[in-house]
Design a protein around this motif. Sequence first.
Motif, PDB file in Angstrom:
ATOM      1  N   ARG A  19       6.261   2.359 -14.581  1.00  0.00           N
ATOM      2  CA  ARG A  19       5.498   3.540 -14.186  1.00  0.00           C
ATOM      3  C   ARG A  19       4.328   3.754 -15.143  1.00  0.00           C
ATOM      4  O   ARG A  19       4.296   3.207 -16.241  1.00  0.00           O
ATOM      5  N   GLY A  20       3.378   4.544 -14.706  1.00  0.00           N
ATOM      6  CA  GLY A  20       2.227   4.863 -15.540  1.00  0.00           C
ATOM      7  C   GLY A  20       1.534   6.102 -15.027  1.00  0.00           C
ATOM      8  O   GLY A  20       1.856   6.617 -13.943  1.00  0.00           O
ATOM      9  N   ARG A  21       0.578   6.586 -15.768  1.00  0.00           N
ATOM     10  CA  ARG A  21      -0.154   7.788 -15.373  1.00  0.00           C
ATOM     11  C   ARG A  21      -1.018   7.520 -14.144  1.00  0.00           C
ATOM     12  O   ARG A  21      -1.534   6.431 -13.951  1.00  0.00           O
ATOM     13  N   ASP A  22      -1.165   8.548 -13.356  1.00  0.00           N
ATOM     14  CA  ASP A  22      -2.019   8.473 -12.172  1.00  0.00           C
ATOM     15  C   ASP A  22      -3.417   8.958 -12.547  1.00  0.00           C
ATOM     16  O   ASP A  22      -3.635  10.158 -12.716  1.00  0.00           O
ATOM     17  N   PRO A  23      -4.386   8.059 -12.688  1.00  0.00           N
ATOM     18  CA  PRO A  23      -5.727   8.484 -13.127  1.00  0.00           C
ATOM     19  C   PRO A  23      -6.436   9.348 -12.100  1.00  0.00           C
ATOM     20  O   PRO A  23      -7.421  10.012 -12.428  1.00  0.00           O
ATOM     21  N   ARG A  24      -5.953   9.365 -10.863  1.00  0.00           N
ATOM     22  CA  ARG A  24      -6.604  10.185  -9.842  1.00  0.00           C
ATOM     23  C   ARG A  24      -6.411  11.675 -10.099  1.00  0.00           C
ATOM     24  O   ARG A  24      -7.141  12.503  -9.525  1.00  0.00           O
ATOM     25  N   ALA A  72       2.235  15.420 -17.707  1.00  0.00           N
ATOM     26  CA  ALA A  72       3.625  15.079 -18.006  1.00  0.00           C
ATOM     27  C   ALA A  72       4.361  14.612 -16.761  1.00  0.00           C
ATOM     28  O   ALA A  72       5.195  13.703 -16.809  1.00  0.00           O
ATOM     29  N   GLY A  73       4.051  15.222 -15.608  1.00  0.00           N
ATOM     30  CA  GLY A  73       4.727  14.831 -14.380  1.00  0.00           C
ATOM     31  C   GLY A  73       3.889  13.967 -13.489  1.00  0.00           C
ATOM     32  O   GLY A  73       4.166  13.872 -12.293  1.00  0.00           O
ATOM     33  N   ALA A  74       2.845  13.365 -14.033  1.00  0.00           N
ATOM     34  CA  ALA A  74       1.895  12.634 -13.201  1.00  0.00           C
ATOM     35  C   ALA A  74       2.137  11.140 -13.191  1.00  0.00           C
ATOM     36  O   ALA A  74       1.305  10.382 -12.729  1.00  0.00           O
ATOM     37  N   ALA A  75       3.298  10.693 -13.693  1.00  0.00           N
ATOM     38  CA  ALA A  75       3.585   9.263 -13.688  1.00  0.00           C
ATOM     39  C   ALA A  75       3.892   8.801 -12.266  1.00  0.00           C
ATOM     40  O   ALA A  75       4.558   9.497 -11.499  1.00  0.00           O
ATOM     41  N   ILE A  89       0.871  -1.175   0.000  1.00  0.00           N
ATOM     42  CA  ILE A  89       0.000   0.000   0.000  1.00  0.00           C
ATOM     43  C   ILE A  89       0.906   1.223   0.000  1.00  0.00           C
ATOM     44  O   ILE A  89       1.666   1.455   0.942  1.00  0.00           O
ATOM     45  N   ALA A  90       0.835   1.996  -1.062  1.00  0.00           N
ATOM     46  CA  ALA A  90       1.858   3.008  -1.343  1.00  0.00           C
ATOM     47  C   ALA A  90       1.539   4.385  -0.779  1.00  0.00           C
ATOM     48  O   ALA A  90       2.303   5.323  -0.992  1.00  0.00           O
ATOM     49  N   GLY A  91       0.449   4.531  -0.069  1.00  0.00           N
ATOM     50  CA  GLY A  91       0.008   5.859   0.327  1.00  0.00           C
ATOM     51  C   GLY A  91       1.008   6.648   1.146  1.00  0.00           C
ATOM     52  O   GLY A  91       1.180   7.842   0.939  1.00  0.00           O
ATOM     53  N   ASN A  92       1.693   6.003   2.093  1.00  0.00           N
ATOM     54  CA  ASN A  92       2.599   6.722   2.988  1.00  0.00           C
ATOM     55  C   ASN A  92       4.061   6.471   2.639  1.00  0.00           C
ATOM     56  O   ASN A  92       4.941   6.753   3.444  1.00  0.00           O
ATOM     57  N   TRP A  93       4.326   5.959   1.451  1.00  0.00           N
ATOM     58  CA  TRP A  93       5.691   5.645   1.061  1.00  0.00           C
ATOM     59  C   TRP A  93       6.116   6.570  -0.074  1.00  0.00           C
ATOM     60  O   TRP A  93       5.406   6.715  -1.070  1.00  0.00           O
ATOM     61  N   LYS A  94       7.269   7.201   0.087  1.00  0.00           N
ATOM     62  CA  LYS A  94       7.757   8.131  -0.928  1.00  0.00           C
ATOM     63  C   LYS A  94       8.689   7.395  -1.877  1.00  0.00           C
ATOM     64  O   LYS A  94       9.720   6.855  -1.475  1.00  0.00           O
ATOM     65  N   TYR A  95       8.330   7.378  -3.142  1.00  0.00           N
ATOM     66  CA  TYR A  95       9.099   6.647  -4.155  1.00  0.00           C
ATOM     67  C   TYR A  95      10.375   7.395  -4.496  1.00  0.00           C
ATOM     68  O   TYR A  95      10.371   8.600  -4.736  1.00  0.00           O
ATOM     69  N   ASP A  96      11.487   6.657  -4.538  1.00  0.00           N
ATOM     70  CA  ASP A  96      12.786   7.208  -4.937  1.00  0.00           C
ATOM     71  C   ASP A  96      13.445   6.167  -5.845  1.00  0.00           C
ATOM     72  O   ASP A  96      13.858   5.108  -5.381  1.00  0.00           O
ATOM     73  N   HIS A  97      13.514   6.497  -7.130  1.00  0.00           N
ATOM     74  CA  HIS A  97      14.032   5.545  -8.121  1.00  0.00           C
ATOM     75  C   HIS A  97      15.422   5.058  -7.739  1.00  0.00           C
ATOM     76  O   HIS A  97      15.714   3.850  -7.760  1.00  0.00           O
ATOM     77  N   ALA A  98      16.294   5.963  -7.384  1.00  0.00           N
ATOM     78  CA  ALA A  98      17.665   5.589  -7.058  1.00  0.00           C
ATOM     79  C   ALA A  98      17.726   4.715  -5.818  1.00  0.00           C
ATOM     80  O   ALA A  98      18.510   3.760  -5.754  1.00  0.00           O
TER      81      ALA A  98
END
Length: 461
Positions: A133-138, A149-152, A107-116
Motif C-alpha cells: 500500500r501507499g499514499r494516494d497522491p490524488r 493517515a487514512g489515505a493509503a 484498473i482499480a476505479g470500480n473495484w472496492k479493496y478488501d484486505h481480508a
Amino acid sequence: MPRMSRSVVIALLVTASCAFLLFQLQNHRKHASAMHVLGQNGRRTHNAQWHAVKRFLGVVRRLALPAFLADPAALQLITQDASPRRQEVAGCSFLCTGRRATAFAAIAGNWKYDHAAVTLAAAQSGLEVVHVRGRDPRLVVLGGEDDLAGAAIPLHFLFRSERGHIVQLVLLYQRGRDFLWHGPLRLQRTHDRGLAPPGLLQYGRHAGAYERVELVLTVLDGLDMRVPRNTSHFLFQRSHAHFLECRHGNARTFLQLYPDDPSPAAAEFRRGARSVLALAASTLRALGVPFWISSATCLGWYRQCGFISYSRDVDIGIWVRDFRPDMVAAFRHAGLPLKHKFGKVEDSLELSFQEVGGVKLDIFFFYDDNGDGDVVWNGGTQARTGRKFKYVFPRFSLCWAELAGVLVRAPCTTLDYVRANYGHDAWATPITTWDWKSSPANVLANGAWPPSEWDNVIQLY
C-alpha cells in the motif's frame, strides 16, 4: 602352460562380449534416467509459471477484479504472433517465459479493496499474498491541512505459489482526466523484500503513467484472460512510463513563504493556462508529437506544483526532429492561431500561438547538434533587431508528470534542467522582473539573422 582348446577361447570371448554389452546397457539406462529427470525438472519449471497464473486467475474471478496480462515478455510473444490461439497446456507458448515472475495489471476505479477478501481468495487458490500500500497522491491538497493517515491505497499485490513463482498485480488508478497511474513498489518488511529480489519484478521501481488501455478477451495457453488490444502500443507505453510525482511537500512550504496571487486576474490566468496546456496536449497527441513543459511552466510545476501566475504564458519544448509542417494548421483548427514564427527548422525555430485575449502558448524547438553530446539547446530571436540567442541545457530524457490535471512530460532530471535555466539556487525564489535576453543563466549570444532572411525568420501575425 597347456594350450587352451578352441572351444574354451570362444567361450571366453563370448563372456567378455556379454559383459561389455551389459556395461553399455547399464550406462545407457543411467543416461536415460538422468535425461528423464532433467526433462521432468524442465517441465516442472515450465509448468510452475503456468500453474501460478492459473491459480491467480482463480483469485481474479473470485474477487471480480478486472485484471489483464501486462507482462512484457509474454506480450512480446503475443506481438510476434498477432493472432493468439488456444494452446495446449503442455505447449505453453505465451505464458511460460522462463522468468520467475509474471505481471498483470488491473484498473482499480470500480473495484472496492478488501484486505481480508484478497487474502482469503489467495489462500483458496493456494497462493500466499503480500499487500503493498501507499499514499494516494490524488488526495493531496496544496496549501491546506494534509492529513493523509487514512489515505493509503493498495498499489501492488504479490501472489506467490508453493513452487516459488510470483504473479505481480499492479493497480492502475485514473489521474486527471485522461491517464492511468500506478505507484512505485516499496516493500517494507524483510520477508516481503525476500520474495522479490531486485530485478525480478517488471513493475514498481518507479511510478508509471499510461493512456487508457482498451482490452480484449482471449485464450492464451488454455487460459481465459484479458490482454491489451494493441499490445505493441502498450509495450511502447510501458518502456516510457516513468512518472514523476510533483514535490507536494516542497510546494506547500514554498507557497507558505510566497502565497499565490489571489487576485481575479491571476486566477483567470491559471484557468486559461490549464485550458491552453490541455489543448496543446490533445493537439500534439493527435499529431503523434511528444512535448514537455519548459521554461517557467516547468519551473512552476517543479517548485510549486502549479502555474506561475506572473509568467503570463505557457511554455513547452519539442525536439526539432519531431516538427511537422501541419502543426500550425492543427493548432489553428483547435482554436489557437499562430501569433509569431521565429527562426527556421534548421536553426532556432520558435512558434507562438494565441487566441485573442487568451493565454499565449510558446513552443521552443530543441536541437541536438552532436547527436550524442552532453548538451542540447533552443534558440531565441529578437524581432526588432534580428539578434539571435541560444539557451543551453544538459542532455536529458523525458518522464511523465501531471500539471493541473493534464498529463505532460518533463525532463527526468528536472532540477538540472531548472538550474540550467534559472541558476543553481535562484530558481527557488520568485523573480517577477525577467528579461529573456539576459536573465536566463544559460543564455548565450548567437549572432544575428542577415536582413535578407528577415522576411522568412521573423514573422509576426
